[in-house]
Design a protein around this motif. Structure first.
Motif, PDB file in Angstrom:
ATOM      1  N   ALA A  64       0.826  -1.204   0.000  1.00 46.71           N
ATOM      2  CA  ALA A  64       0.000   0.000   0.000  1.00 46.71           C
ATOM      3  C   ALA A  64       0.863   1.258   0.000  1.00 46.71           C
ATOM      4  O   ALA A  64       0.526   2.262  -0.626  1.00 46.71           O
ATOM      5  N   VAL A  65       2.004   1.198   0.691  1.00 41.03           N
ATOM      6  CA  VAL A  65       2.868   2.369   0.826  1.00 41.03           C
ATOM      7  C   VAL A  65       3.820   2.504  -0.355  1.00 41.03           C
ATOM      8  O   VAL A  65       4.163   3.623  -0.780  1.00 41.03           O
ATOM      9  N   ARG A  66       4.284   1.392  -0.936  1.00 36.54           N
ATOM     10  CA  ARG A  66       5.379   1.418  -1.907  1.00 36.54           C
ATOM     11  C   ARG A  66       5.078   2.248  -3.148  1.00 36.54           C
ATOM     12  O   ARG A  66       5.997   2.819  -3.746  1.00 36.54           O
ATOM     13  N   MET A  67       3.816   2.352  -3.564  1.00 37.67           N
ATOM     14  CA  MET A  67       3.513   3.087  -4.789  1.00 37.67           C
ATOM     15  C   MET A  67       3.608   4.596  -4.616  1.00 37.67           C
ATOM     16  O   MET A  67       3.422   5.348  -5.562  1.00 37.67           O
ATOM     17  N   ASN A  68       3.918   5.059  -3.392  1.00 37.75           N
ATOM     18  CA  ASN A  68       4.244   6.469  -3.187  1.00 37.75           C
ATOM     19  C   ASN A  68       5.696   6.761  -3.531  1.00 37.75           C
ATOM     20  O   ASN A  68       6.115   7.925  -3.522  1.00 37.75           O
ATOM     21  N   LEU A  69       6.466   5.708  -3.803  1.00 39.48           N
ATOM     22  CA  LEU A  69       7.879   5.863  -4.115  1.00 39.48           C
ATOM     23  C   LEU A  69       8.088   6.063  -5.617  1.00 39.48           C
ATOM     24  O   LEU A  69       7.213   5.762  -6.431  1.00 39.48           O
ATOM     25  N   GLY A  70       9.264   6.545  -5.972  1.00 40.74           N
ATOM     26  CA  GLY A  70       9.642   6.734  -7.366  1.00 40.74           C
ATOM     27  C   GLY A  70      11.117   7.085  -7.440  1.00 40.74           C
ATOM     28  O   GLY A  70      11.845   6.982  -6.452  1.00 40.74           O
ATOM     29  N   ASP A  71      11.559   7.506  -8.596  1.00 45.17           N
ATOM     30  CA  ASP A  71      12.954   7.891  -8.794  1.00 45.17           C
ATOM     31  C   ASP A  71      13.245   9.152  -7.975  1.00 45.17           C
ATOM     32  O   ASP A  71      12.649  10.210  -8.213  1.00 45.17           O
ATOM     33  N   LYS A 105      -3.418   4.215  -1.993  1.00 44.87           N
ATOM     34  CA  LYS A 105      -4.104   5.215  -2.813  1.00 44.87           C
ATOM     35  C   LYS A 105      -3.957   4.971  -4.309  1.00 44.87           C
ATOM     36  O   LYS A 105      -4.720   5.494  -5.103  1.00 44.87           O
ATOM     37  N   TRP A 106      -2.931   4.192  -4.687  1.00 42.86           N
ATOM     38  CA  TRP A 106      -2.578   4.112  -6.100  1.00 42.86           C
ATOM     39  C   TRP A 106      -2.654   2.686  -6.624  1.00 42.86           C
ATOM     40  O   TRP A 106      -2.434   1.716  -5.879  1.00 42.86           O
ATOM     41  N   ASN A 107      -2.920   2.581  -7.911  1.00 42.90           N
ATOM     42  CA  ASN A 107      -2.905   1.292  -8.570  1.00 42.90           C
ATOM     43  C   ASN A 107      -1.464   0.772  -8.620  1.00 42.90           C
ATOM     44  O   ASN A 107      -0.514   1.543  -8.678  1.00 42.90           O
ATOM     45  N   LEU A 108      -1.321  -0.538  -8.620  1.00 47.61           N
ATOM     46  CA  LEU A 108       0.006  -1.147  -8.526  1.00 47.61           C
ATOM     47  C   LEU A 108       0.562  -1.494  -9.902  1.00 47.61           C
ATOM     48  O   LEU A 108      -0.176  -1.795 -10.832  1.00 47.61           O
ATOM     49  N   ILE A 109       1.898  -1.457  -9.985  1.00 46.80           N
ATOM     50  CA  ILE A 109       2.609  -1.915 -11.173  1.00 46.80           C
ATOM     51  C   ILE A 109       3.133  -3.322 -10.890  1.00 46.80           C
ATOM     52  O   ILE A 109       3.738  -3.581  -9.844  1.00 46.80           O
ATOM     53  N   ASN A 110       2.905  -4.240 -11.820  1.00 43.27           N
ATOM     54  CA  ASN A 110       3.360  -5.613 -11.638  1.00 43.27           C
ATOM     55  C   ASN A 110       4.622  -5.826 -12.471  1.00 43.27           C
ATOM     56  O   ASN A 110       4.565  -6.182 -13.637  1.00 43.27           O
ATOM     57  N   ASP A 111       5.802  -5.545 -11.850  1.00 40.60           N
ATOM     58  CA  ASP A 111       7.048  -5.746 -12.585  1.00 40.60           C
ATOM     59  C   ASP A 111       7.338  -7.238 -12.732  1.00 40.60           C
ATOM     60  O   ASP A 111       6.701  -8.073 -12.113  1.00 40.60           O
ATOM     61  N   HIS A 112       8.344  -7.572 -13.550  1.00 40.49           N
ATOM     62  CA  HIS A 112       8.454  -8.950 -14.023  1.00 40.49           C
ATOM     63  C   HIS A 112       9.792  -9.602 -13.665  1.00 40.49           C
ATOM     64  O   HIS A 112      10.407  -9.291 -12.666  1.00 40.49           O
ATOM     65  N   ILE A 163       1.192   4.955 -16.091  1.00 38.77           N
ATOM     66  CA  ILE A 163       0.763   5.884 -17.141  1.00 38.77           C
ATOM     67  C   ILE A 163      -0.618   6.416 -16.793  1.00 38.77           C
ATOM     68  O   ILE A 163      -1.433   5.721 -16.186  1.00 38.77           O
ATOM     69  N   PRO A 164      -0.887   7.676 -17.155  1.00 39.66           N
ATOM     70  CA  PRO A 164      -2.215   8.233 -16.889  1.00 39.66           C
ATOM     71  C   PRO A 164      -3.293   7.392 -17.563  1.00 39.66           C
ATOM     72  O   PRO A 164      -3.121   6.916 -18.687  1.00 39.66           O
ATOM     73  N   PRO A 218       1.253   8.972  -9.675  1.00 37.35           N
ATOM     74  CA  PRO A 218       1.996  10.040 -10.354  1.00 37.35           C
ATOM     75  C   PRO A 218       3.502   9.992 -10.099  1.00 37.35           C
ATOM     76  O   PRO A 218       4.289  10.406 -10.956  1.00 37.35           O
ATOM     77  N   ALA A 219       3.923   9.494  -8.920  1.00 37.06           N
ATOM     78  CA  ALA A 219       5.353   9.440  -8.610  1.00 37.06           C
ATOM     79  C   ALA A 219       6.119   8.559  -9.587  1.00 37.06           C
ATOM     80  O   ALA A 219       7.338   8.688  -9.720  1.00 37.06           O
ATOM     81  N   ASN A 220       5.387   7.686 -10.293  1.00 39.66           N
ATOM     82  CA  ASN A 220       6.037   6.739 -11.201  1.00 39.66           C
ATOM     83  C   ASN A 220       5.678   7.005 -12.660  1.00 39.66           C
ATOM     84  O   ASN A 220       5.858   6.147 -13.509  1.00 39.66           O
ATOM     85  N   PHE A 221       5.178   8.206 -12.972  1.00 44.95           N
ATOM     86  CA  PHE A 221       4.885   8.556 -14.357  1.00 44.95           C
ATOM     87  C   PHE A 221       6.190   8.718 -15.141  1.00 44.95           C
ATOM     88  O   PHE A 221       7.239   9.056 -14.606  1.00 44.95           O
TER      89      PHE A 221
END
Length: 574
Positions: free
Chosen positions: A318-325, A365-372, A419-420, A432-435
């Motif tokens: 839940a918290v990790r998607m607030n992170l980014g570069d 708050k954010w949808n998750l990215i499923n990396d591979h 992506i939006p 947005p942090a990962n756009f």
């Protein structure tokens, strides 16, 4: 009474011992585990472990071995890693100091956050999914700082394997079968992995002579040919001809980031992890800080331990998607929260031992990215310098695109960006942090980890397996250090995964390439269902490489290295 396959008996025994909380060694006569006094290398492929071991035997630093082993993996395991991708390398020196080398791929200069509007499939595969590769630059930079042996010596084994050929391993063959349509659709991959219109089989020889030539140039001239010379020119020409947007300027401007690692004291151990754009280090510390509230060592029914572990994992996701570069997004406060014991205590209060909840309960708050997919290696040298390195080209065979003039399989790392997108009230919006932004690095789940205690190296751990990596690496750590299981049993125990969305607890039930059957015990599954978990069987998961240093005296430590049988690799040491 029917005969029980030996490996399946061992796994059944392991499951019973995990349930009872007992630890024993199941590692006798298993090539996946070795003991050594000087140095060890554990990778996804035993050929690369041996190449790294030989480097250590010649007096090489752990980083030297990592360079040689990583380049080898890019040749013999091209569905998972290679010089067309990127990596995170965590270095723990014998004196306790640590550095994090971020050689993650970056978005091209012509990329934009709306570039996939109307065609999200282009984000997942093909030339528009390719980000700027970073592995060669990162390996070279780390070697310049730490290396003891000549660069040419480290690249030579991989160049030889590519040119003279290598046998297709069972795991690579499985990846080929799962990616058959992509291989058949790309001329470069088709030429490499098929014969007479059919996929190569297990044990068949595979020759990537163009990659051999590329690696010979890298061997002779370092990273320059790739980023500012002939290899880069050929690579960009192939990509542009196929409709891609990478340019020579993208290669020339690529920069390795040397970052301060995540450092935290948890359960009496000093945990060193990878900082953002990896979410792995902070997420692992958050999970461990939550579970530490229950006491150490961890005791009680296995189903309860797995339940608590899964609930903590959901909070981390839940918290990790607030992170980014961090070069583009201020993530300082988020990271501080994830490392805070007070924050962990507050989250622990929301966990109940008799029930679970829907995703809204965990505050994401954010949808998750499923990396591979990825590849991991754990290395310790004779001086007890350590490297934990996870490399990736993202999906199996990355973008499903091979540059014919260089032999390089290219990544599809753009797929790890958010992506939006339009979203309904039932679906969380993208983060947005990962756009996408030119030069930006996408968020990752890779979790290379080094563990110290009382100033001495205790463990090197990490995993491959995309978004499941955080769960897999954390569970292996807990199995050994919190549940008292020996290193091999810690790897062999069935694993459980939760990614918050969908609200499903996945459990292992599959026969791996070695013939071992790994299955979560039925009584644990039943107990988890009673707590409200929706269970899903998976024939897959993470593949971990685990090194432990055990001390016979205050000064002398024996190294135990384990390669995960799930991928068929084995370690090497001396």
């Amino acid at each position: 009474m029917p005969k029980l396959h030996c490996s399946r008996f061992l796994l059944l025994l392991a499951s019973l011992l995990v349930i009872s909380g007992t630890s024993t060694s199941l590692s006798n006569d298993r090539r996946e585990v070795i003991k050594a006094n000087h140095g060890v290398v554990a990778t996804d492929d035993g050929r690369c472990s041996r190449i790294g071991r030989d480097v250590l035997r010649e007096g090489g630093h752990a980083v030297d071995a990592a360079v040689a082993a990583a380049l080898c993996l890019g040749v013999v395991s091209p569905a998972s890693s290679g010089i067309g991708g990127g990596a995170f390398m965590l270095i723990g020196s014998a004196d306790g100091k640590a550095q994090a080398f971020d050689m993650r791929e970056t978005a091209p200069r012509q990329a934009s956050k709306n570039m996939y509007a109307g065609n999200a499939a282009q984000k997942a595969s093909g030339v528009l999914s390719i980000a700027v590769p970073g592995e060669i630059a990162g390996l070279y930079k780390a070697w310049k700082q730490y290396g003891k042996l000549p660069w040419r010596r480290l690249v030579r084994p991989a160049a030889h394997l590519a040119h003279s050929g290598f046998k297709i391993s069972p795991y690579l063959h499985m990846q080929m079968v799962r990616s058959e349509s992509g291989i058949m659709a790309d001329k470069g991959l088709n030429d490499l992995f098929t014969s007479n219109g059919s996929l190569l089989r297990i044990g068949d020889m595979c020759y990537n002579k163009q990659l051999g030539k590329t690696l010979r140039a890298v061997s002779a001239y370092g990273m320059r040919p790739f980023y500012k010379g002939s290899i880069g020119v050929k690579l960009i020409k192939d990509i542009r001809k196929s409709g891609g947007i990478l340019t020579m300027k993208d290669l020339q401007q690529y920069q390795v980031r040397v970052r301060e690692p995540i450092v935290a004291d948890v359960m009496g151990f000093k945990i060193i992890g990878m900082p953002p754009p990896s979410a792995g280090g902070a997420a692992m510390v958050l999970i461990l800080n939550i579970l530490a509230q229950y006491g150490f060592p961890m005791e009680g029914p296995s189903s309860l331990l797995i339940h608590r572990q899964s609930e903590a994992l959901k909070h981390a996701f839940a918290v990790r998607m607030n992170l980014g570069d961090p070069d583009f997004v201020n993530v300082k406060n988020v990271v501080n929260d994830m490392l805070s014991t007070d924050f962990a205590k507050q989250l622990k209060k929301t966990i109940y031992d008799n029930m679970t909840f829907n995703p809204n309960h965990y505050g994401g708050k954010w949808n998750l990215i499923n990396d591979h997919g990825t590849s991991h290696m754990s290395i310790v040298d004779s001086e007890r310098n350590a490297v934990s390195m996870t490399s990736t080209i993202n999906s199996y065979f990355g973008a499903n695109y091979l540059s014919s003039s260089t032999g390089i399989v290219l990544n599809n790392e753009m797929d790890d960006f958010s992506i939006p997108a339009k979203h309904s009230g039932n679906v969380a919006p993208p983060a947005p942090a990962n756009f996408i932004h030119p030069g930006k690095r996408p968020l990752s789940s890779m979790t290379p980890t080094i563990v110290f205690k009382d100033g001495q190296l205790r463990s090197v751990v990490g995993a491959s397996g995309g978004a499941m990596i955080i769960a897999g690496a954390t569970e292996v750590f807990l199995n050994h250090f919190a549940r008292g299981m020996d290193p091999f049993s810690s790897i062999m125990a069935p694993r459980y995964y939760h990614q918050l969305i969908p609200n499903v607890l996945q459990y292992e039930n599959w026969t791996v390439v070695t013939g071992d059957h790994i299955e979560a015990p039925a009584n644990i599954r039943a107990a988890l269902q009673k707590k409200g978990h929706v269970l899903q069987r998976i024939a897959g998961g993470t593949i971990c490489q685990f090194v432990v240093q055990q001390f016979k005296s205050s000064k002398s430590g024996e190294l135990i290295a384990v390669s995960d049988p799930r991928k068929g690799g084995f370690p090497a040491g001396f």
